[in-house]
Design a protein around this motif. Structure first.
Motif, PDB file in Angstrom:
ATOM      1  N   ASN A  59       3.235   0.987   2.302  1.00 16.36           N
ATOM      2  CA  ASN A  59       4.128   0.170   1.254  1.00 16.36           C
ATOM      3  C   ASN A  59       4.375  -1.349   1.984  1.00 16.36           C
ATOM      4  N   ARG A  60       4.355  -1.352   3.391  1.00 13.97           N
ATOM      5  CA  ARG A  60       4.825  -2.178   4.373  1.00 13.97           C
ATOM      6  C   ARG A  60       3.662  -3.076   4.950  1.00 13.97           C
ATOM      7  N   ASN A  61       2.622  -2.443   4.258  1.00 15.96           N
ATOM      8  CA  ASN A  61       1.127  -2.863   4.851  1.00 15.96           C
ATOM      9  C   ASN A  61       0.894  -2.753   6.361  1.00 15.96           C
ATOM     10  N   ALA A  87      -0.196   5.245 -18.721  1.00 11.70           N
ATOM     11  CA  ALA A  87       1.154   5.748 -18.971  1.00 11.70           C
ATOM     12  C   ALA A  87       1.751   6.623 -17.777  1.00 11.70           C
ATOM     13  N   PHE A  88       0.818   6.969 -17.028  1.00  5.79           N
ATOM     14  CA  PHE A  88       1.314   7.632 -15.760  1.00  5.79           C
ATOM     15  C   PHE A  88       0.705   6.393 -14.674  1.00  5.79           C
ATOM     16  N   ASP A  89       1.593   5.942 -13.788  1.00  5.40           N
ATOM     17  CA  ASP A  89       0.926   4.815 -12.892  1.00  5.40           C
ATOM     18  C   ASP A  89       1.869   4.911 -11.569  1.00  5.40           C
ATOM     19  N   PRO A  90       1.158   5.480 -10.423  1.00  4.13           N
ATOM     20  CA  PRO A  90       1.870   5.449  -9.226  1.00  4.13           C
ATOM     21  C   PRO A  90       2.119   4.140  -8.558  1.00  4.13           C
ATOM     22  N   THR A  91       1.838   3.054  -9.021  1.00  2.00           N
ATOM     23  CA  THR A  91       2.311   1.611  -8.610  1.00  2.00           C
ATOM     24  C   THR A  91       3.363   1.073  -9.063  1.00  2.00           C
ATOM     25  N   ILE A  92       4.075   1.798  -9.804  1.00  2.00           N
ATOM     26  CA  ILE A  92       5.319   1.336 -10.765  1.00  2.00           C
ATOM     27  C   ILE A  92       6.689   1.158  -9.847  1.00  2.00           C
ATOM     28  N   TYR A 123      -2.606   0.720 -11.349  1.00  2.00           N
ATOM     29  CA  TYR A 123      -3.356   1.665 -10.645  1.00  2.00           C
ATOM     30  C   TYR A 123      -4.743   1.267 -10.066  1.00  2.00           C
ATOM     31  N   GLU A 124      -5.474   0.400 -11.196  1.00  2.00           N
ATOM     32  CA  GLU A 124      -6.721  -0.007 -10.695  1.00  2.00           C
ATOM     33  C   GLU A 124      -6.672  -0.980  -9.580  1.00  2.00           C
ATOM     34  N   LYS A 125      -5.553  -1.486  -9.272  1.00  2.00           N
ATOM     35  CA  LYS A 125      -5.556  -2.292  -7.841  1.00  2.00           C
ATOM     36  C   LYS A 125      -5.794  -1.682  -6.584  1.00  2.00           C
ATOM     37  N   LEU A 126      -5.784  -0.141  -6.769  1.00  2.00           N
ATOM     38  CA  LEU A 126      -6.101   0.555  -5.486  1.00  2.00           C
ATOM     39  C   LEU A 126      -7.123   1.291  -5.793  1.00  2.00           C
ATOM     40  N   SER A 127      -7.899   1.379  -4.313  1.00  2.00           N
ATOM     41  CA  SER A 127      -9.050   2.464  -4.036  1.00  2.00           C
ATOM     42  C   SER A 127      -8.715   3.005  -2.564  1.00  2.00           C
ATOM     43  N   ILE A 128      -9.679   3.981  -2.428  1.00  2.00           N
ATOM     44  CA  ILE A 128      -9.716   4.414  -1.065  1.00  2.00           C
ATOM     45  C   ILE A 128     -11.435   4.369  -0.511  1.00  2.00           C
ATOM     46  N   GLN A 129     -11.788   3.816   0.452  1.00  2.00           N
ATOM     47  CA  GLN A 129     -12.993   3.724   1.131  1.00  2.00           C
ATOM     48  C   GLN A 129     -12.807   4.026   2.519  1.00  2.00           C
ATOM     49  N   ASP A 130     -13.743   5.159   2.898  1.00  2.00           N
ATOM     50  CA  ASP A 130     -13.730   5.712   4.369  1.00  2.00           C
ATOM     51  C   ASP A 130     -12.427   5.909   4.474  1.00  2.00           C
ATOM     52  N   ASN A 131     -11.721   6.987   3.974  1.00  4.28           N
ATOM     53  CA  ASN A 131     -10.092   7.561   4.206  1.00  4.28           C
ATOM     54  C   ASN A 131      -9.116   5.968   4.392  1.00  4.28           C
ATOM     55  N   ILE A 132      -9.639   4.770   4.014  1.00  7.38           N
ATOM     56  CA  ILE A 132      -8.560   3.715   4.147  1.00  7.38           C
ATOM     57  C   ILE A 132      -8.193   3.304   2.794  1.00  7.38           C
ATOM     58  N   LEU A 133      -7.048   3.224   2.509  1.00  5.51           N
ATOM     59  CA  LEU A 133      -6.401   2.720   1.315  1.00  5.51           C
ATOM     60  C   LEU A 133      -6.643   0.991   1.120  1.00  5.51           C
ATOM     61  N   ILE A 134      -7.279   0.725   0.076  1.00  5.31           N
ATOM     62  CA  ILE A 134      -7.689  -0.673  -0.056  1.00  5.31           C
ATOM     63  C   ILE A 134      -6.631  -1.098  -1.410  1.00  5.31           C
ATOM     64  N   LYS A 135      -6.048  -2.274  -1.033  1.00  2.00           N
ATOM     65  CA  LYS A 135      -5.317  -2.951  -2.046  1.00  2.00           C
ATOM     66  C   LYS A 135      -5.798  -4.309  -2.558  1.00  2.00           C
ATOM     67  N   LYS A 136      -5.946  -4.224  -3.959  1.00  2.00           N
ATOM     68  CA  LYS A 136      -6.359  -5.846  -4.332  1.00  2.00           C
ATOM     69  C   LYS A 136      -5.369  -6.662  -4.255  1.00  2.00           C
ATOM     70  N   ASN A 137      -4.107  -6.275  -4.223  1.00  2.00           N
ATOM     71  CA  ASN A 137      -2.797  -6.998  -4.171  1.00  2.00           C
ATOM     72  C   ASN A 137      -1.982  -6.481  -2.971  1.00  2.00           C
ATOM     73  N   ALA A 138      -1.708  -7.387  -2.090  1.00  2.15           N
ATOM     74  CA  ALA A 138      -0.811  -6.849  -0.846  1.00  2.15           C
ATOM     75  C   ALA A 138       0.469  -6.281  -1.335  1.00  2.15           C
ATOM     76  N   ASN A 139       0.962  -6.808  -2.489  1.00  2.00           N
ATOM     77  CA  ASN A 139       2.450  -6.571  -2.649  1.00  2.00           C
ATOM     78  C   ASN A 139       2.425  -5.158  -3.403  1.00  2.00           C
TER      79      ASN A 139
END
Length: 303
Positions: A59-61, A87-92, A123-139
């Motif tokens: 969360n602090r990047n 309706a469930f969204d872990p980025t709220i 939630y669609e702003k997040l994904s995991i690639q090779d065990n690394i979390l990828i954020k489309k928006n740094a915030n």
């Protein structure tokens, strides 16, 4: 030779709440030390209240490295977010904080600030690639508080099963999993609280017998704030689509499911979706059972 099984009860604190775990154990062997270490591992991965946890660093990047616990919860969270159309969204998380229900309250609320925060939600702003979390928006920030307790219940259940323990009840912060029979050789009985702010003597709206299932509830009747100007209550369930607290006649949702993690997240989603949409969702998911307590226009409780 019948095994000498004795009921062992463990109590403690985890994730800012309490736990109580009961199991029928051969010769009364007590596994609390290992259970506590499992709970500690979950905290180090998923707790937004620990500065050094994996999720806090993300969360602090500072670091985007995931671990196996994080990945399991992330995959289920994304799956349920998709199924419930967000309706469930872990980025709220930042919006939950904005309304004062999260780990830090945001001062000087105004609609521009909220609009700005909503840019990072989704939630669609997040994904995991090779065990690394990828954020489309740094915030974008993640908060698994509506799913982590249920996941932890599942994890402790997996540990007890590995030990060959078949009769147990695990409860963490009100989320539960029951397997087999209790010390009286009966199914475990679970009380569903009435939706009132204070716990009364006859506190249960319903008592259900649970056979190898998990039970999770979500409700707004003990967690709300009052707007000083209007006197209106607003609930701690935030609608991820609008960024505002949900206005609903649903007082509490209880979901019964195989996995406590799923039940936990779906109960939260139902509070956002409301009664009619939730009924449709459950009809489409026959593997789930639900108990809804809602208020009629006259203010009576119905179920």
């Amino acid at each position: 030779e019948p095994k000498n099984e004795i009921l062992v009860s463990n109590y403690g604190y985890t994730q800012g709440t309490t736990y109580s775990i009961h199991y029928m154990s051969v010769n009364g062997a007590d596994y609390q030390i290992t259970i506590d270490s499992i709970l500690h591992c979950v905290d180090l991965s998923l707790s937004t209240y620990l500065e050094e946890s994996l999720i806090s660093k993300m969360n602090r990047n500072e670091s985007m490295k995931t671990d196996s616990l994080f990945i399991r919860v992330f995959e289920t969270a994304m799956n349920i977010a998709g199924q419930t159309k967000g309706a469930f969204d872990p980025t709220i998380a930042p919006v939950v904080n904005f309304w004062g229900f999260g780990f830090e309250e945001i001062p000087n609320k105004d609609e521009y600030k909220l609009k700005d925060l909503m840019q990072s939600v989704g939630y669609e702003k997040l994904s995991i690639q090779d065990n690394i979390l990828i954020k489309k928006n740094a915030n974008t920030q993640i908060d698994f508080n509506a799913i982590a307790q249920g996941f932890t219940v599942d994890l402790v259940g997996e540990y007890l099963e590995k030990l060959g323990i078949k009769n147990y009840m695990i409860e963490i912060g009100g989320e539960l999993k029951c397997n087999g029979l209790n010390a009286d050789r009966e199914l475990w009985h679970i009380g569903i609280d009435k939706p009132s702010k204070n716990i009364q003597k006859d506190r249960f709206q319903a008592i259900i017998k649970v056979n190898n299932k998990s039970v999770a509830s979500s409700g707004n009747y003990r967690k709300y704030k009052v707007n000083n100007e209007t006197g209106l209550k607003y609930a701690h369930t935030i609608n991820p689509k609008t960024g505002s607290p949900v206005e609903t006649n649903l007082l509490s949702v209880t979901i019964v499911s195989e996995s406590c993690m799923r039940a936990d997240a779906i109960a939260t989603a139902c509070m956002v979706m409301g009664l009619e949409e939730s009924k449709i969702y459950l009809e489409n998911h026959p593997e789930l059972d639900g108990l809804f307590i809602y208020s009629s226009p006259k203010g009576e409780w119905l179920q």
